[in-house]
Enzyme design. Sequence first.
Site, short mmCIF file in Angstrom:
data_model
loop_
_atom_site.label_atom_id
_atom_site.label_comp_id
_atom_site.label_asym_id
_atom_site.label_seq_id
_atom_site.Cartn_x
_atom_site.Cartn_y
_atom_site.Cartn_z
N LYS A 110 0.83 -1.22 0.00
CA LYS A 110 0.00 0.00 0.00
C LYS A 110 0.85 1.26 0.00
O LYS A 110 0.48 2.26 -0.60
CB LYS A 110 -0.93 0.01 1.22
CG LYS A 110 -2.09 -0.96 1.08
CD LYS A 110 -3.16 -0.72 2.12
CE LYS A 110 -4.33 -1.66 1.89
NZ LYS A 110 -5.34 -1.61 2.94
N LYS A 114 -4.25 -9.56 -7.63
CA LYS A 114 -5.45 -9.84 -6.85
C LYS A 114 -6.62 -8.97 -7.35
O LYS A 114 -6.41 -7.82 -7.70
CB LYS A 114 -5.08 -9.46 -5.41
CG LYS A 114 -6.00 -9.87 -4.35
CD LYS A 114 -5.43 -9.45 -2.99
CE LYS A 114 -5.59 -7.96 -2.75
NZ LYS A 114 -5.48 -7.54 -1.35
N LYS A 138 -10.42 -3.56 -4.84
CA LYS A 138 -11.25 -2.35 -4.92
C LYS A 138 -10.47 -1.21 -5.56
O LYS A 138 -11.05 -0.28 -6.12
CB LYS A 138 -11.62 -1.85 -3.51
CG LYS A 138 -12.52 -2.75 -2.70
CD LYS A 138 -12.59 -2.24 -1.23
CE LYS A 138 -13.13 -3.27 -0.29
NZ LYS A 138 -12.81 -3.05 1.12
P1 TYM Z 1 -10.59 -5.79 3.17
O1 TYM Z 1 -11.64 -4.79 3.40
O2 TYM Z 1 -9.42 -5.44 2.29
O3 TYM Z 1 -11.21 -7.11 2.55
C1 TYM Z 1 -12.31 -7.75 3.16
C2 TYM Z 1 -12.18 -9.25 3.04
O4 TYM Z 1 -12.15 -9.65 1.66
C3 TYM Z 1 -11.03 -10.50 1.43
N1 TYM Z 1 -10.54 -10.28 0.05
C4 TYM Z 1 -10.39 -11.24 -0.85
N2 TYM Z 1 -10.63 -12.57 -0.80
C5 TYM Z 1 -10.39 -13.29 -1.93
N3 TYM Z 1 -9.93 -12.74 -3.09
C6 TYM Z 1 -9.69 -11.40 -3.18
N4 TYM Z 1 -9.24 -10.86 -4.32
C7 TYM Z 1 -9.92 -10.59 -2.02
N5 TYM Z 1 -9.79 -9.26 -1.77
C8 TYM Z 1 -10.17 -9.08 -0.48
C9 TYM Z 1 -10.00 -10.07 2.47
O5 TYM Z 1 -9.04 -11.10 2.69
C10 TYM Z 1 -10.88 -9.81 3.66
O6 TYM Z 1 -11.17 -11.02 4.34
N6 TYM Z 1 -7.75 -5.95 7.21
C11 TYM Z 1 -9.05 -6.35 6.72
C12 TYM Z 1 -10.21 -5.81 7.56
C13 TYM Z 1 -10.08 -6.15 9.00
C14 TYM Z 1 -10.22 -7.43 9.59
C15 TYM Z 1 -10.05 -7.23 11.00
C16 TYM Z 1 -10.48 -8.69 9.09
C17 TYM Z 1 -9.83 -5.26 10.00
N7 TYM Z 1 -9.79 -5.90 11.22
C18 TYM Z 1 -10.11 -8.29 11.90
C19 TYM Z 1 -10.54 -9.75 9.99
C20 TYM Z 1 -10.36 -9.54 11.38
C21 TYM Z 1 -9.18 -5.79 5.32
O7 TYM Z 1 -8.58 -4.83 4.97
O8 TYM Z 1 -10.07 -6.40 4.57
#
Ligand code: TYM
Length: 344
Positions: free
Chosen positions: A122, A206, A209
Amino acid sequence: MTASPTVAFTGPTRVLSGVQPTGALHLGNYLGALVKFTRLQHEMETFIFVADLHAITQWQDPKLLKSQVREITAAYLASGLDPAIATIFPQSAVPAHAELAWIFNCVARLGWLDRMTQFKDKAGKHKERESVGLYTYPVLQAADILIYKATHVPVGEDQRQHLELTRDIAAKFNHDFEVPGYFPLPEAVVEGPGARIMSLRDGSAKMSKSDPSDYSRINLTDDADAIAQKIRKARTDAEPLPETLAELKDRPEALNLIGIYAALEGRTSAEVLSEFSGQGFGAFKPKLVDLAVARLGPVGDAMRKFMADPAEIDRILAAGAERARAVAAPTLAEVKGIVGYWAS
Ligand code: TYM
Protein backbone atom coordinates in the site's frame (compact mmCIF):
# COMPACT_ATOMS: atom_id res chain seq x y z
CA MET A 1 14.58 -17.59 32.26
CA THR A 2 12.65 -20.75 31.51
CA ALA A 3 9.82 -20.46 29.02
CA SER A 4 6.39 -20.77 30.60
CA PRO A 5 4.59 -23.93 29.51
CA THR A 6 2.14 -23.47 26.65
CA VAL A 7 -1.31 -23.42 28.17
CA ALA A 8 -4.19 -23.66 25.75
CA PHE A 9 -7.07 -21.20 25.76
CA THR A 10 -10.16 -22.93 27.10
CA GLY A 11 -12.92 -20.40 26.35
CA PRO A 12 -15.71 -20.82 23.81
CA THR A 13 -15.13 -20.76 20.05
CA ARG A 14 -16.04 -17.46 18.44
CA VAL A 15 -15.91 -15.98 14.96
CA LEU A 16 -14.83 -12.43 14.21
CA SER A 17 -14.16 -10.66 10.93
CA GLY A 18 -14.63 -7.36 9.16
CA VAL A 19 -14.41 -5.47 5.89
CA GLN A 20 -13.16 -1.93 5.29
CA PRO A 21 -15.69 0.64 4.00
CA THR A 22 -13.30 1.92 1.36
CA GLY A 23 -15.15 1.28 -1.90
CA ALA A 24 -17.53 -1.04 -3.67
CA LEU A 25 -17.37 -4.68 -2.63
CA HIS A 26 -16.37 -7.18 -5.29
CA LEU A 27 -16.52 -10.87 -5.99
CA GLY A 28 -13.24 -11.47 -4.11
CA ASN A 29 -14.66 -9.95 -0.91
CA TYR A 30 -17.84 -11.98 -1.38
CA LEU A 31 -16.20 -15.37 -1.98
CA GLY A 32 -13.17 -14.84 0.26
CA ALA A 33 -15.08 -13.42 3.22
CA LEU A 34 -18.87 -12.77 3.14
CA VAL A 35 -19.90 -16.28 2.09
CA LYS A 36 -17.87 -17.72 4.97
CA PHE A 37 -19.36 -15.27 7.52
CA THR A 38 -22.82 -16.45 6.54
CA ARG A 39 -21.89 -20.12 6.86
CA LEU A 40 -20.05 -19.77 10.18
CA GLN A 41 -22.80 -17.79 11.93
CA HIS A 42 -24.70 -21.10 12.21
CA GLU A 43 -21.71 -22.86 13.76
CA MET A 44 -20.32 -20.41 16.34
CA GLU A 45 -21.10 -17.13 18.06
CA THR A 46 -20.26 -14.57 15.36
CA PHE A 47 -19.12 -10.92 15.43
CA ILE A 48 -18.88 -9.11 12.08
CA PHE A 49 -17.98 -5.44 11.96
CA VAL A 50 -17.34 -2.67 9.45
CA ALA A 51 -13.73 -1.54 9.82
CA ASP A 52 -14.16 2.23 9.77
CA LEU A 53 -11.20 2.81 12.13
CA HIS A 54 -8.98 1.00 9.64
CA ALA A 55 -10.53 2.87 6.70
CA ILE A 56 -9.05 6.25 7.64
CA THR A 57 -5.47 4.94 7.61
CA GLN A 58 -5.76 6.27 4.06
CA TRP A 59 -7.81 9.40 3.26
CA GLN A 60 -11.60 8.96 3.28
CA ASP A 61 -14.08 11.72 2.57
CA PRO A 62 -15.91 12.25 5.90
CA LYS A 63 -19.10 13.08 4.01
CA LEU A 64 -19.15 9.60 2.47
CA LEU A 65 -17.87 7.40 5.27
CA LYS A 66 -21.20 6.72 7.01
CA SER A 67 -22.95 5.77 3.79
CA GLN A 68 -20.04 3.46 2.94
CA VAL A 69 -20.46 1.77 6.32
CA ARG A 70 -24.16 1.31 5.52
CA GLU A 71 -23.31 -0.12 2.11
CA ILE A 72 -21.00 -2.78 3.60
CA THR A 73 -23.71 -3.59 6.14
CA ALA A 74 -26.23 -3.95 3.29
CA ALA A 75 -23.82 -6.37 1.59
CA TYR A 76 -23.53 -8.40 4.80
CA LEU A 77 -27.30 -8.62 5.10
CA ALA A 78 -27.77 -9.33 1.38
CA SER A 79 -25.33 -12.22 1.52
CA GLY A 80 -27.31 -13.81 4.34
CA LEU A 81 -25.83 -12.53 7.59
CA ASP A 82 -28.68 -12.50 10.09
CA PRO A 83 -28.62 -9.77 12.76
CA ALA A 84 -30.73 -12.02 15.01
CA ILE A 85 -27.83 -14.51 15.07
CA ALA A 86 -24.66 -12.53 14.32
CA THR A 87 -23.55 -9.29 16.01
CA ILE A 88 -23.06 -6.69 13.24
CA PHE A 89 -21.58 -3.31 14.17
CA PRO A 90 -19.34 -0.38 13.17
CA GLN A 91 -15.84 -0.70 14.68
CA SER A 92 -15.77 2.97 15.74
CA ALA A 93 -18.82 2.40 17.97
CA VAL A 94 -16.79 0.11 20.26
CA PRO A 95 -13.93 2.16 21.76
CA ALA A 96 -12.42 -0.95 23.40
CA HIS A 97 -10.85 -1.88 20.03
CA ALA A 98 -8.72 1.26 20.04
CA GLU A 99 -7.87 0.98 23.74
CA LEU A 100 -6.66 -2.60 23.41
CA ALA A 101 -4.75 -1.62 20.25
CA TRP A 102 -2.70 0.85 22.31
CA ILE A 103 -1.69 -1.88 24.73
CA PHE A 104 -0.86 -4.19 21.80
CA ASN A 105 1.26 -1.42 20.24
CA CYS A 106 3.46 -1.89 23.27
CA VAL A 107 3.52 -5.69 22.87
CA ALA A 108 4.16 -5.94 19.10
CA ARG A 109 7.76 -5.42 17.95
CA LEU A 110 8.87 -3.04 15.19
CA GLY A 111 10.59 -5.94 13.45
CA TRP A 112 7.29 -7.80 13.22
CA LEU A 113 5.53 -4.86 11.56
CA ASP A 114 8.47 -4.24 9.23
CA ARG A 115 7.74 -7.62 7.67
CA MET A 116 4.09 -6.87 6.78
CA THR A 117 3.74 -7.13 3.01
CA GLN A 118 0.39 -5.33 2.86
CA PHE A 119 1.96 -2.15 4.27
CA LYS A 120 4.74 -2.41 1.70
CA ASP A 121 2.20 -2.90 -1.12
CA LYS A 122 0.00 0.00 0.00
CA ALA A 123 2.80 2.42 0.83
CA GLY A 124 4.82 1.72 -2.33
CA LYS A 125 7.98 3.77 -2.70
CA HIS A 126 6.91 6.63 -0.40
CA LYS A 127 6.39 5.08 2.98
CA GLU A 128 7.51 8.25 4.80
CA ARG A 129 4.37 9.97 3.46
CA GLU A 130 1.97 7.33 4.77
CA SER A 131 0.07 7.66 8.05
CA VAL A 132 1.43 6.03 11.19
CA GLY A 133 -1.99 4.33 11.35
CA LEU A 134 -1.32 2.47 8.11
CA TYR A 135 1.86 1.07 9.65
CA THR A 136 0.24 -0.05 12.91
CA TYR A 137 -2.90 -1.23 11.09
CA PRO A 138 -2.27 -4.95 11.80
CA VAL A 139 -1.97 -4.21 15.54
CA LEU A 140 -5.48 -2.73 15.55
CA GLN A 141 -6.60 -5.80 13.62
CA ALA A 142 -5.19 -8.02 16.39
CA ALA A 143 -7.15 -5.95 18.93
CA ASP A 144 -10.35 -6.33 16.86
CA ILE A 145 -9.98 -10.08 17.08
CA LEU A 146 -8.70 -10.53 20.61
CA ILE A 147 -11.05 -8.09 22.37
CA TYR A 148 -13.70 -10.77 21.71
CA LYS A 149 -11.24 -13.64 22.32
CA ALA A 150 -12.21 -14.85 18.84
CA THR A 151 -10.84 -18.24 17.84
CA HIS A 152 -11.80 -18.29 14.13
CA VAL A 153 -11.26 -15.48 11.62
CA PRO A 154 -12.73 -16.00 8.15
CA VAL A 155 -10.64 -14.00 5.64
CA GLY A 156 -9.11 -14.16 2.18
CA GLU A 157 -5.56 -15.37 1.63
CA ASP A 158 -4.18 -11.78 1.69
CA GLN A 159 -4.95 -11.51 5.43
CA ARG A 160 -3.02 -14.62 6.46
CA GLN A 161 0.07 -12.66 7.51
CA HIS A 162 -2.03 -10.33 9.71
CA LEU A 163 -3.46 -13.40 11.44
CA GLU A 164 0.03 -14.73 12.11
CA LEU A 165 0.90 -11.38 13.68
CA THR A 166 -2.26 -11.60 15.82
CA ARG A 167 -1.13 -15.00 17.10
CA ASP A 168 2.34 -13.62 17.87
CA ILE A 169 0.82 -10.70 19.82
CA ALA A 170 -1.52 -13.01 21.75
CA ALA A 171 1.33 -15.39 22.63
CA LYS A 172 3.67 -12.58 23.71
CA PHE A 173 0.98 -10.92 25.84
CA ASN A 174 0.16 -14.25 27.54
CA HIS A 175 3.85 -14.86 28.14
CA ASP A 176 5.04 -11.37 29.19
CA PHE A 177 2.17 -10.74 31.61
CA GLU A 178 2.28 -14.33 32.88
CA VAL A 179 -1.32 -15.11 31.99
CA PRO A 180 -0.91 -18.42 30.11
CA GLY A 181 -3.90 -19.23 27.87
CA TYR A 182 -5.53 -15.82 28.50
CA PHE A 183 -5.86 -14.90 24.83
CA PRO A 184 -6.57 -17.62 22.25
CA LEU A 185 -4.22 -18.00 19.28
CA PRO A 186 -6.88 -17.48 16.59
CA GLU A 187 -6.99 -19.42 13.35
CA ALA A 188 -7.49 -17.88 9.92
CA VAL A 189 -10.35 -19.62 8.13
CA VAL A 190 -8.88 -19.50 4.63
CA GLU A 191 -9.90 -22.38 2.48
CA GLY A 192 -11.32 -23.28 -0.89
CA PRO A 193 -11.02 -21.73 -4.33
CA GLY A 194 -12.56 -18.40 -3.18
CA ALA A 195 -9.64 -17.50 -0.90
CA ARG A 196 -7.72 -15.66 -3.60
CA ILE A 197 -9.74 -14.34 -6.52
CA MET A 198 -7.58 -12.65 -9.13
CA SER A 199 -8.21 -9.70 -11.46
CA LEU A 200 -10.18 -10.52 -14.62
CA ARG A 201 -7.60 -8.54 -16.61
CA ASP A 202 -4.41 -9.96 -15.08
CA GLY A 203 -4.23 -13.39 -13.47
CA SER A 204 -1.17 -12.41 -11.45
CA ALA A 205 -2.88 -9.49 -9.62
CA LYS A 206 -5.45 -9.84 -6.85
CA MET A 207 -9.02 -8.66 -7.60
CA SER A 208 -9.07 -5.38 -5.72
CA LYS A 209 -11.25 -2.35 -4.92
CA SER A 210 -8.36 -0.08 -5.82
CA ASP A 211 -7.66 -1.42 -9.34
CA PRO A 212 -8.27 1.53 -11.71
CA SER A 213 -9.98 -0.75 -14.26
CA ASP A 214 -13.59 -1.62 -13.40
CA TYR A 215 -13.26 -4.51 -15.88
CA SER A 216 -10.78 -6.14 -13.48
CA ARG A 217 -13.54 -6.97 -10.99
CA ILE A 218 -17.19 -7.89 -10.63
CA ASN A 219 -18.83 -5.58 -8.11
CA LEU A 220 -21.62 -6.91 -5.92
CA THR A 221 -23.86 -4.16 -7.26
CA ASP A 222 -23.19 -4.95 -10.95
CA ASP A 223 -26.32 -5.86 -12.90
CA ALA A 224 -26.62 -8.94 -15.13
CA ASP A 225 -25.42 -7.08 -18.24
CA ALA A 226 -22.31 -5.74 -16.51
CA ILE A 227 -21.48 -9.18 -15.07
CA ALA A 228 -21.88 -10.80 -18.49
CA GLN A 229 -19.81 -8.16 -20.25
CA LYS A 230 -16.97 -8.35 -17.73
CA ILE A 231 -16.79 -12.14 -17.94
CA ARG A 232 -16.93 -12.07 -21.75
CA LYS A 233 -14.04 -9.57 -21.80
CA ALA A 234 -12.03 -11.41 -19.13
CA ARG A 235 -8.54 -12.23 -20.34
CA THR A 236 -8.08 -15.88 -21.36
CA ASP A 237 -6.14 -17.87 -23.93
CA ALA A 238 -7.02 -19.91 -27.00
CA GLU A 239 -6.18 -23.35 -25.53
CA PRO A 240 -8.86 -25.81 -24.48
CA LEU A 241 -9.15 -26.60 -20.78
CA PRO A 242 -6.88 -29.46 -19.67
CA GLU A 243 -7.71 -32.40 -17.40
CA THR A 244 -5.65 -31.51 -14.36
CA LEU A 245 -5.02 -28.37 -12.31
CA ALA A 246 -1.26 -28.92 -12.61
CA GLU A 247 -1.59 -28.24 -16.35
CA LEU A 248 -3.03 -24.78 -15.56
CA LYS A 249 0.10 -23.77 -13.68
CA ASP A 250 1.20 -21.29 -16.36
CA ARG A 251 -2.33 -20.15 -17.27
CA PRO A 252 -3.29 -17.98 -14.26
CA GLU A 253 -6.30 -16.36 -15.98
CA ALA A 254 -7.77 -19.75 -16.85
CA LEU A 255 -7.09 -21.06 -13.35
CA ASN A 256 -8.82 -17.99 -11.89
CA LEU A 257 -12.01 -18.44 -13.94
CA ILE A 258 -12.17 -22.13 -12.98
CA GLY A 259 -11.67 -21.10 -9.33
CA ILE A 260 -14.46 -18.51 -9.54
CA TYR A 261 -16.82 -21.09 -11.02
CA ALA A 262 -15.90 -23.61 -8.32
CA ALA A 263 -16.30 -21.09 -5.48
CA LEU A 264 -19.68 -19.90 -6.80
CA GLU A 265 -20.92 -23.50 -6.95
CA GLY A 266 -19.30 -24.62 -3.69
CA ARG A 267 -17.21 -27.28 -5.49
CA THR A 268 -13.48 -27.83 -5.90
CA SER A 269 -11.55 -26.48 -8.90
CA ALA A 270 -10.55 -30.06 -9.80
CA GLU A 271 -14.21 -31.09 -10.06
CA VAL A 272 -15.07 -28.12 -12.26
CA LEU A 273 -12.07 -28.74 -14.48
CA SER A 274 -12.98 -32.36 -15.03
CA GLU A 275 -16.46 -31.25 -16.15
CA PHE A 276 -15.09 -28.77 -18.71
CA SER A 277 -11.84 -30.41 -19.81
CA GLY A 278 -11.39 -30.43 -23.57
CA GLN A 279 -13.69 -27.39 -24.00
CA GLY A 280 -12.54 -23.88 -24.90
CA PHE A 281 -13.50 -20.58 -23.27
CA GLY A 282 -16.13 -20.04 -25.98
CA ALA A 283 -18.10 -22.81 -24.29
CA PHE A 284 -17.02 -22.19 -20.68
CA LYS A 285 -17.62 -18.43 -20.41
CA PRO A 286 -21.38 -18.48 -21.15
CA LYS A 287 -21.79 -21.13 -18.42
CA LEU A 288 -19.83 -18.96 -16.02
CA VAL A 289 -21.98 -15.94 -16.95
CA ASP A 290 -25.18 -17.90 -16.19
CA LEU A 291 -23.83 -19.11 -12.86
CA ALA A 292 -22.47 -15.70 -11.79
CA VAL A 293 -25.71 -13.91 -12.71
CA ALA A 294 -27.80 -16.54 -10.90
CA ARG A 295 -25.67 -16.29 -7.74
CA LEU A 296 -24.86 -12.57 -7.65
CA GLY A 297 -27.99 -11.05 -9.16
CA PRO A 298 -30.13 -11.69 -6.05
CA VAL A 299 -27.32 -10.38 -3.79
CA GLY A 300 -27.19 -7.10 -5.72
CA ASP A 301 -30.99 -6.81 -5.65
CA ALA A 302 -31.11 -7.45 -1.90
CA MET A 303 -28.32 -4.91 -1.32
CA ARG A 304 -30.30 -2.24 -3.17
CA LYS A 305 -33.37 -3.08 -1.09
CA PHE A 306 -31.47 -2.75 2.20
CA MET A 307 -29.78 0.46 1.05
CA ALA A 308 -33.21 1.96 0.40
CA ASP A 309 -33.92 1.75 4.15
CA PRO A 310 -30.93 3.36 5.90
CA ALA A 311 -32.89 3.82 9.13
CA GLU A 312 -33.27 0.04 9.45
CA ILE A 313 -29.52 -0.45 8.79
CA ASP A 314 -28.76 2.13 11.49
CA ARG A 315 -31.01 0.28 13.94
CA ILE A 316 -29.21 -3.01 13.23
CA LEU A 317 -25.79 -1.36 13.67
CA ALA A 318 -26.82 0.36 16.92
CA ALA A 319 -28.17 -2.88 18.42
CA GLY A 320 -25.04 -4.75 17.30
CA ALA A 321 -22.76 -2.10 18.78
CA GLU A 322 -24.51 -2.37 22.13
CA ARG A 323 -24.03 -6.15 22.17
CA ALA A 324 -20.40 -5.86 21.06
CA ARG A 325 -19.63 -3.25 23.75
CA ALA A 326 -21.11 -5.54 26.40
CA VAL A 327 -18.84 -8.43 25.35
CA ALA A 328 -15.74 -6.27 24.91
CA ALA A 329 -16.02 -4.39 28.22
CA PRO A 330 -15.14 -7.20 30.66
CA THR A 331 -12.12 -8.24 28.55
CA LEU A 332 -10.82 -4.67 28.48
CA ALA A 333 -11.31 -4.34 32.23
CA GLU A 334 -9.41 -7.61 32.82
CA VAL A 335 -6.60 -6.60 30.47
CA LYS A 336 -6.23 -3.25 32.26
CA GLY A 337 -5.94 -5.15 35.52
CA ILE A 338 -3.36 -7.54 34.04
CA VAL A 339 -1.26 -4.63 32.73
CA GLY A 340 -1.48 -2.79 36.07
CA TYR A 341 -3.70 0.13 35.06
CA TRP A 342 -6.42 1.77 37.12
CA ALA A 343 -9.74 0.10 36.53
CA SER A 344 -12.20 2.56 34.98
P1 TYM B 1 -10.59 -5.79 3.17
O1 TYM B 1 -11.64 -4.79 3.40
O2 TYM B 1 -9.42 -5.44 2.29
O3 TYM B 1 -11.21 -7.11 2.55
C1 TYM B 1 -12.31 -7.75 3.16
C2 TYM B 1 -12.18 -9.25 3.04
O4 TYM B 1 -12.15 -9.65 1.66
C3 TYM B 1 -11.03 -10.50 1.43
N1 TYM B 1 -10.54 -10.28 0.05
C4 TYM B 1 -10.39 -11.24 -0.85
N2 TYM B 1 -10.63 -12.57 -0.80
C5 TYM B 1 -10.39 -13.29 -1.93
N3 TYM B 1 -9.93 -12.74 -3.09
C6 TYM B 1 -9.69 -11.40 -3.18
N4 TYM B 1 -9.24 -10.86 -4.32
C7 TYM B 1 -9.92 -10.59 -2.02
N5 TYM B 1 -9.79 -9.26 -1.77
C8 TYM B 1 -10.17 -9.08 -0.48
C9 TYM B 1 -10.00 -10.07 2.47
O5 TYM B 1 -9.04 -11.10 2.69
C10 TYM B 1 -10.88 -9.81 3.66
O6 TYM B 1 -11.17 -11.02 4.34
N6 TYM B 1 -7.75 -5.95 7.21
C11 TYM B 1 -9.05 -6.35 6.72
C12 TYM B 1 -10.21 -5.81 7.56
C13 TYM B 1 -10.08 -6.15 9.00
C14 TYM B 1 -10.22 -7.43 9.59
C15 TYM B 1 -10.05 -7.23 11.00
C16 TYM B 1 -10.48 -8.69 9.09
C17 TYM B 1 -9.83 -5.26 10.00
N7 TYM B 1 -9.79 -5.90 11.22
C18 TYM B 1 -10.11 -8.29 11.90
C19 TYM B 1 -10.54 -9.75 9.99
C20 TYM B 1 -10.36 -9.54 11.38
C21 TYM B 1 -9.18 -5.79 5.32
O7 TYM B 1 -8.58 -4.83 4.97
O8 TYM B 1 -10.07 -6.40 4.57
